[in-house]
Scaffold this motif. Structure first.
Motif, mmCIF file in Angstrom:
data_model
loop_
_atom_site.group_PDB
_atom_site.id
_atom_site.type_symbol
_atom_site.label_atom_id
_atom_site.label_comp_id
_atom_site.label_asym_id
_atom_site.label_seq_id
_atom_site.Cartn_x
_atom_site.Cartn_y
_atom_site.Cartn_z
ATOM 1 N N UNK A 1 0.846 -1.214 -0.023
ATOM 2 C CA UNK A 1 0.083 -0.037 -0.103
ATOM 3 C C UNK A 1 0.885 1.197 0.030
ATOM 4 N N UNK A 2 1.917 1.305 0.651
ATOM 5 C CA UNK A 2 2.854 2.438 0.754
ATOM 6 C C UNK A 2 3.478 2.427 -0.721
ATOM 7 N N UNK A 3 3.771 1.400 -1.442
ATOM 8 C CA UNK A 3 4.556 1.623 -2.771
ATOM 9 C C UNK A 3 3.369 2.252 -3.682
ATOM 10 N N UNK B 1 -1.498 8.148 -5.057
ATOM 11 C CA UNK B 1 -1.848 8.911 -3.887
ATOM 12 C C UNK B 1 -2.456 8.360 -2.782
ATOM 13 N N UNK B 2 -3.500 8.892 -1.869
ATOM 14 C CA UNK B 2 -4.016 8.471 -0.892
ATOM 15 C C UNK B 2 -5.013 7.409 -1.259
ATOM 16 N N UNK B 3 -5.841 7.545 -2.437
ATOM 17 C CA UNK B 3 -6.525 6.520 -3.047
ATOM 18 C C UNK B 3 -6.054 5.333 -3.233
ATOM 19 N N UNK B 4 -4.783 5.291 -3.737
ATOM 20 C CA UNK B 4 -4.134 4.080 -4.398
ATOM 21 C C UNK B 4 -3.879 3.361 -2.982
ATOM 22 N N UNK C 1 -1.029 -2.345 -8.769
ATOM 23 C CA UNK C 1 -0.797 -1.243 -8.138
ATOM 24 C C UNK C 1 0.850 -1.013 -8.108
ATOM 25 N N UNK C 2 1.656 -2.110 -7.510
ATOM 26 C CA UNK C 2 3.087 -2.080 -7.127
ATOM 27 C C UNK C 2 3.859 -1.899 -8.400
ATOM 28 N N UNK C 3 3.544 -2.754 -9.428
ATOM 29 C CA UNK C 3 4.207 -2.900 -10.506
ATOM 30 C C UNK C 3 4.081 -1.452 -11.425
ATOM 31 N N UNK C 4 2.948 -0.930 -11.215
ATOM 32 C CA UNK C 4 2.962 0.358 -11.741
ATOM 33 C C UNK C 4 3.886 1.446 -11.245
ATOM 34 N N UNK D 1 -11.687 13.568 5.368
ATOM 35 C CA UNK D 1 -10.939 13.458 6.355
ATOM 36 C C UNK D 1 -9.545 13.718 6.102
ATOM 37 N N UNK D 2 -9.122 12.901 4.915
ATOM 38 C CA UNK D 2 -7.697 13.103 4.421
ATOM 39 C C UNK D 2 -7.387 14.265 3.876
ATOM 40 N N UNK D 3 -8.299 14.940 3.439
ATOM 41 C CA UNK D 3 -8.109 16.271 2.614
ATOM 42 C C UNK D 3 -7.703 17.376 4.048
ATOM 43 N N UNK D 4 -8.233 17.107 5.105
ATOM 44 C CA UNK D 4 -8.249 17.874 6.323
ATOM 45 C C UNK D 4 -6.914 17.750 6.958
#
Length: 434
Positions: free
Chosen positions: A72-74, A80-83, A365-368, A431-434
């Motif tokens: 998820x960090x990768x 971004x946060x959504x990924x 996600x990670x390969x990209x 909440x993430x935008x805040x």
């Protein structure tokens, strides 16, 4: 070693990676592949090559990523946060479902070993007991998981080593030829029918990356653990399954709930078969122990990001995310109750189909993200990127093909899980935008 500074060594992390694959993937694998026949060795070749590509790309991510949370960090690097959220959420679902499937297979193997015929309700209750039996030991921290895994893995390695060596004295080339293509399928269809089974066997190759925060010197040790665990598991899988096809009729292997026990009973008698069944059951428990620990780290990292309730980020004095593992145990208990079925094989298949597809979604996600991670770390020269980019592209193509081969039902279920994750993120995004 105790306290929050307790760390795994590279050997313990490699063992954890191998245990997460071998313990869950191999004990019932010969029976599944026997429905296709020896032609499944072609799938093994493809899956081994492409899984090594995936492992190499994951190793590069693990070497150069500075963000916690593993896959998820990768994903956050370019999505971004959504990924980050979606990768973490889908992988969480996969782990929860996979753990129930692993527990179910351990119960089935144990029941066969003891010559017990279990109904649907007793099977469910024993599955729940196994879930908690493999959750509680993780409360003592990372070190205990690596040490226990290092012991239980021999429940697989010893029988497989014996089959891969002594099994050749019982090997019949003519029988292997007869078992080569039991359904008389074209090569392409034979590969398609077995590729998902071989992929299920390799799920867990990313475990070292997920647990990067729990290992000493992750930049050096994570790549070693990923590649070593993947290649070692591949050798074990290919040797063991192909020897079996030259020892017993494929139809007998396909009908067995304990194929390795069946082979040892053929080689050395029924007592040896029972012993191997017991060893395989223990190895499966060790695999589930590793997955419960891996899941706990996923939930903790997600809670630290604000994706899950903050209580999941709590750790005890050993650095173990006990609250998250307890809540995961409760969810897995609920899944066990929800999937009660008169047929253990049908219940297992339903769980594994969903687990495979949800597990590989984060792979995309990670390969990209791999190229961008390397560039951000100052390793964006063309000669440095060439081989990792080829590996990530080949891994992505293979993962896409495996999703296609899994069938419409599995893809539909995984799509619904993913779409629900989009809805959840929509509620959390402010909440993430805040």
């Amino acid at each position: 070693m105790s306290g929050t500074n307790s760390k795994m060594s590279v050997w313990e992390l490699m063992i954890l990676t191998a245990v997460n694959m071998i313990g869950a993937g191999i004990i019932l694998l010969p029976a599944s592949l026997a429905e296709v026949g020896g032609i499944s060795v072609l799938s093994w070749g493809i899956t081994t090559f492409c899984s090594t590509c995936l492992a190499y790309a994951f190793a590069k991510c693990g070497m150069y990523s500075t963000r916690p949370g593993g896959m998820s960090g990768y994903a956050e690097y370019i999505f971004g946060t959504a990924g980050n959220f979606l990768c973490c959420y889908v992988y969480t679902v996969s782990i929860l479902v996979s753990n129930v499937a692993i527990a179910l297979s351990a119960v089935g193997y144990g029941a066969t070993c003891l010559d017990i015929s279990l109904g649907a309700v007793p099977t469910c209750l024993y599955t729940i007991a196994v879930i908690w039996l493999t959750t509680v030991p993780n409360f003592s921290g990372a070190g205990i998981t690596g040490r226990i895994g290092g012991i239980t893995i021999f429940g697989v390695l010893i029988p497989v080593f014996i089959i891969a060596t002594a099994g050749w004295f019982f090997f019949s080339p003519s029988l292997y030829i007869a078992n080569w293509n039991v359904q008389h399928l074209p090569f392409s269809q034979g590969i398609q029918q077995s590729v998902v089974m071989t992929l299920w066997a390799f799920l867990g190759l990313e475990s070292a990356c997920v647990n990067a925060d729990a290992v000493e010197n992750p930049e050096r040790n994570v790549p070693i653990a990923v590649l070593g665990g993947t290649l070692g598991s591949a050798i074990i899988y290919i040797l063991s399954t192909n020897v079996i096809f030259g020892m017993l009729p494929a139809a007998d292997v396909a009908q067995s709930n304990a194929p390795f026990g069946l082979v040892f009973a053929y080689m050395f008698g029924p007592v040896a078969g029972k012993v191997v069944m017991a060893l395989m059951c223990i190895a499966c428990l060790g695999s589930l122990l590793g997955w419960q620990f891996t899941g706990g780290n996923i939930y903790r990292a997600a809670a630290a990001k604000g994706f899950y309730p903050s209580l999941l980020a709590r750790v005890n004095r050993f650095g173990a995310p006990v609250t998250g593992m307890v809540i995961a145990g409760i969810i897995q208990t609920g899944l066990s109750l929800m999937t009660i079925s008169p047929s253990l094989n049908e219940q297992f298949e339903a769980l594994t189909n969903l687990a495979v597809i949800t597990n590989v979604i984060p792979y995309f996600f990670c390969m990209a993200a791999m190229e961008f991670i390397m560039i951000k770390a100052g390793h964006g020269r063309r000669e440095e990127l060439r081989l990792p980019m080829i590996a990530s592209f080949m891994g992505s193509l293979y993962t896409m093909y495996a999703c296609y081969a899994a069938g419409a039902d599995a893809m539909m279920a995984a799509a619904l899980v993913f779409f629900f994750g989009l809805t959840l993120y929509g509620f959390l995004a402010p909440s993430f935008e805040k």
